[in-house]
Design a protein around this motif. Structure first.
Motif, mmCIF file in Angstrom:
data_model
loop_
_atom_site.group_PDB
_atom_site.id
_atom_site.type_symbol
_atom_site.label_atom_id
_atom_site.label_comp_id
_atom_site.label_asym_id
_atom_site.label_seq_id
_atom_site.Cartn_x
_atom_site.Cartn_y
_atom_site.Cartn_z
ATOM 1 N N PRO A 115 -40.942 3.903 30.350
ATOM 2 C CA PRO A 115 -40.280 5.138 31.007
ATOM 3 C C PRO A 115 -38.741 5.135 30.820
ATOM 4 O O PRO A 115 -38.029 6.107 30.386
ATOM 5 C CB PRO A 115 -40.835 5.203 32.470
ATOM 6 C CG PRO A 115 -41.145 3.699 32.664
ATOM 7 C CD PRO A 115 -41.825 3.204 31.411
ATOM 8 N N LYS A 166 -36.417 7.554 28.690
ATOM 9 C CA LYS A 166 -35.179 8.209 29.466
ATOM 10 C C LYS A 166 -33.937 8.067 28.575
ATOM 11 O O LYS A 166 -33.215 9.007 28.545
ATOM 12 C CB LYS A 166 -35.014 7.534 30.819
ATOM 13 C CG LYS A 166 -34.008 7.950 31.329
ATOM 14 C CD LYS A 166 -33.831 7.522 32.900
ATOM 15 C CE LYS A 166 -33.511 6.145 33.088
ATOM 16 N NZ LYS A 166 -33.085 5.740 34.425
ATOM 17 N N THR A 201 -38.233 11.599 33.400
ATOM 18 C CA THR A 201 -39.506 10.549 33.450
ATOM 19 C C THR A 201 -39.961 10.638 34.836
ATOM 20 O O THR A 201 -39.296 10.477 35.831
ATOM 21 C CB THR A 201 -39.315 9.268 33.074
ATOM 22 O OG1 THR A 201 -38.114 8.734 33.864
ATOM 23 C CG2 THR A 201 -38.769 9.285 31.769
ATOM 24 N N PHE A 205 -41.673 13.036 30.481
ATOM 25 C CA PHE A 205 -42.917 11.972 30.409
ATOM 26 C C PHE A 205 -43.345 12.052 31.784
ATOM 27 O O PHE A 205 -42.420 11.623 32.837
ATOM 28 C CB PHE A 205 -42.119 10.812 29.944
ATOM 29 C CG PHE A 205 -43.325 9.584 30.048
ATOM 30 C CD1 PHE A 205 -44.370 9.457 29.516
ATOM 31 C CD2 PHE A 205 -42.897 8.771 31.008
ATOM 32 C CE1 PHE A 205 -45.251 8.548 29.743
ATOM 33 C CE2 PHE A 205 -43.773 7.618 31.246
ATOM 34 C CZ PHE A 205 -44.999 7.529 30.328
#
Length: 516
Positions: free
Chosen positions: A120, A124, A130, A272
């Motif tokens: 993540p 990012k 995220t 995400f």
């Protein structure tokens, strides 16, 4: 959104249509990178969904992902249990390389190093919002301990997520609360939470002392008989936090709602979402709309609830016009287990269904059913529908693959050291396997092509509590998976040179900082 009727002229219809498609083009232009959603099931076996062979019940929403994308038949979690598999997916590093990555207690400190970039965190850096929503089970706070009544840190936000709504551990472990970002949700400061895994605290009833208060009884051999929360006894003792405690039947709905809100809030920028479902982990107590519907007891009902969740997330993506530019990855953290701490009749009602499909073993096992899992990738913009792939691939490869997809580079040898760039395979454009893959279930196994080598180990051969073969043997084991996916014929004695070769390769992987 309600559509306004067009009743005046064709010109008005043309203007409105032009405006709509103009706005749509602006949105697409502003958001070229695909949204990415990982739906991570819990304890779902290779054969537990109908697109992988389940016959007794149907999983139409998961099946639809497979029909619209690529279904992998040779994909693996890093491990045969939950915490290490999650660690491997989010770090790109084999969990056995780091200490304290076994099944984490509910009061464990954060096991992902906050000073290393994660999956993540990498996304990012690529401009993604995220989120971690669902089961965490990777620890929170520091080794000094967790104060559940103040801001809890470090946690998901410190390892790359911009938003989190999590269950700290698992459904069968206290504390049975949700944590949003740094704080316990709905906590009354006048009723503070205390958690202990060494001895009983407080006056809450326990499954051991008050079995008459239970809706399902714990297996006496496994000890899930401590503090009762929502009429189910858990592992560990908890007092306080009564207004914050979850209701098991509502967990899936709550997590799904949070995920849909996150998707909607980020529809105009790349996002995400790591959605880690609690299903089908024990204690299984799905919503009433699913209970009794499968004919296979609560475990089967939980599979139906999991499939519903997948359908709701896909529906949200579709309704927001994000279908074409959203990659959805569906998988499980490890293989299946039936009665795992609670007497919920999972074994009695399984009938002729084999949760591991054709594979031997299950959760906790070095045999194939321990870590070989369902794995599906759907992305209409770049993945041809209806594909099947036998490429050897691991969840650990998502880090390097998604870095390639989003134009990121791995900054040093310590970042995602065991992750291979398998983007072409994820997109169905290549069927080449990664060079080899190591799986972990107490002992290590090396998979290379059709060969699988299991290192000698002295552990028990069968976990009697869950009735699963663990794959332990004091002699080396060698299987030709292409000919013997059932792992019935140990051919180590017939191929001593291959055993020596694979043992040496495994030692080389272990001795290096990474596999790449």
């Amino acid at each position: 959104m309600k559509k306004h009727p067009m009743t005046r002229t064709s010109f008005a219809r043309k203007v409105t249509t032009s405006l709509f498609f103009g706005l749509l083009s602006l949105t697409v232009a502003a958001q070229q990178k695909p949204n990415i959603i990982i739906i991570y099931a819990d304890d779902l076996g290779y054969g537990d969904v109908s697109c992988y062979g389940m016959k007794k019940i149907k999983t139409p929403n998961i099946d639809r992902l497979a029909k619209q994308g690529v279904r992998f038949t040779n994909a693996y979690a890093t491990s045969a249990t939950c915490t290490p598999s999650r660690f491997g997916l989010l770090t790109g590093k084999y969990p056995w390389r780091q200490r304290n990555t076994g099944i984490a207690p509910g009061d464990a400190s954060l096991i992902i190093p906050a000073d290393h970039r994660t999956l993540p965190g990498m996304l990012k850096d690529a401009g993604y919002h995220t989120a971690a929503i669902g089961k965490w089970h990777l620890g929170l706070g520091t080794k000094a301990g967790i104060d559940w009544n103040t801001h809890i840190s470090p946690g998901p936000l410190e390892v790359g997520f911009t938003y989190s709504f999590i269950m700290p551990a698992t459904l069968d472990r206290v504390p049975c609360v949700f944590v949003e970002n740094h704080d316990v949700v709905n906590l009354d400061p006048k009723d503070p939470i205390t958690v202990n895994y060494q001895h009983k605290i407080g006056n809450d009833p326990t499954g051991l002392e008050n079995p008459e208060k239970l809706r399902m009884h714990p297996d006496p051999h496994q000890g899930h008989n401590q503090t009762i929360v929502d009429s189910i006894s858990r592992i560990g003792w908890m007092s306080g936090g009564n207004s914050a405690r979850w209701k098991d039947a509502d967990i899936a709905g709550t997590l799904t709602e949070k995920a849909i809100h996150f998707i909607a809030d980020n529809k105009q920028q790349p996002f995400f979402l790591y959605f880690a479902s609690g299903d089908i982990h024990v204690p299984r107590y799905p919503h009433s709309q699913f209970r009794g519907k499968s004919g296979m007891g609560l475990r089967g009902d939980a599979i139906l609830q999991l499939d519903w969740t997948v359908g709701q997330l896909v529906k949200a993506v579709d309704s927001l016009g994000l279908t074409n530019n959203t990659m959805i990855i569906f998988s499980s953290d490890n293989g299946p287990v039936l009665n795992d701490g609670y007497l919920d009749q999972a074994a009695a009602l399984v009938g002729n269904h084999h949760p591991g499909g054709p594979l031997r073993g299950g959760k906790y096992s070095a045999f194939e059913a321990g870590a070989r899992v369902p794995f599906i990738v759907k992305w209409p913009a770049d993945v041809k529908a209806g594909g099947n792939s036998a490429a050897l691939i691991g969840q650990i490869d998502l880090f390097a693959s998604l870095a390639h997809l989003t134009g990121q580079t791995l900054t040093n040898a310590e970042e995602a050291p065991d992750s291979f760039d398998m983007l072409a395979q994820l997109l169905g454009k290549s069927h080449n396997s990664r060079p080899s893959l190591v799986t972990h279930a107490g002992t290590l196994s090396l998979i290379e092509g059709d060969w699988k080598y299991i290192t000698p180990s002295k552990g028990a051969k069968i976990d009697k509590a869950v009735n699963i073969e663990l794959g332990n043997d004091q002699a080396p084991q060698l299987y030709q998976l292409g000919k013997d996916v059932h792992e019935q014929q140990n051919v180590a004695a017939q191929h001593p040179d291959k055993v020596a070769e694979m043992a040496a390769k495994l030692e080389a992987i272990k001795s290096k900082a990474g596999s790449r």
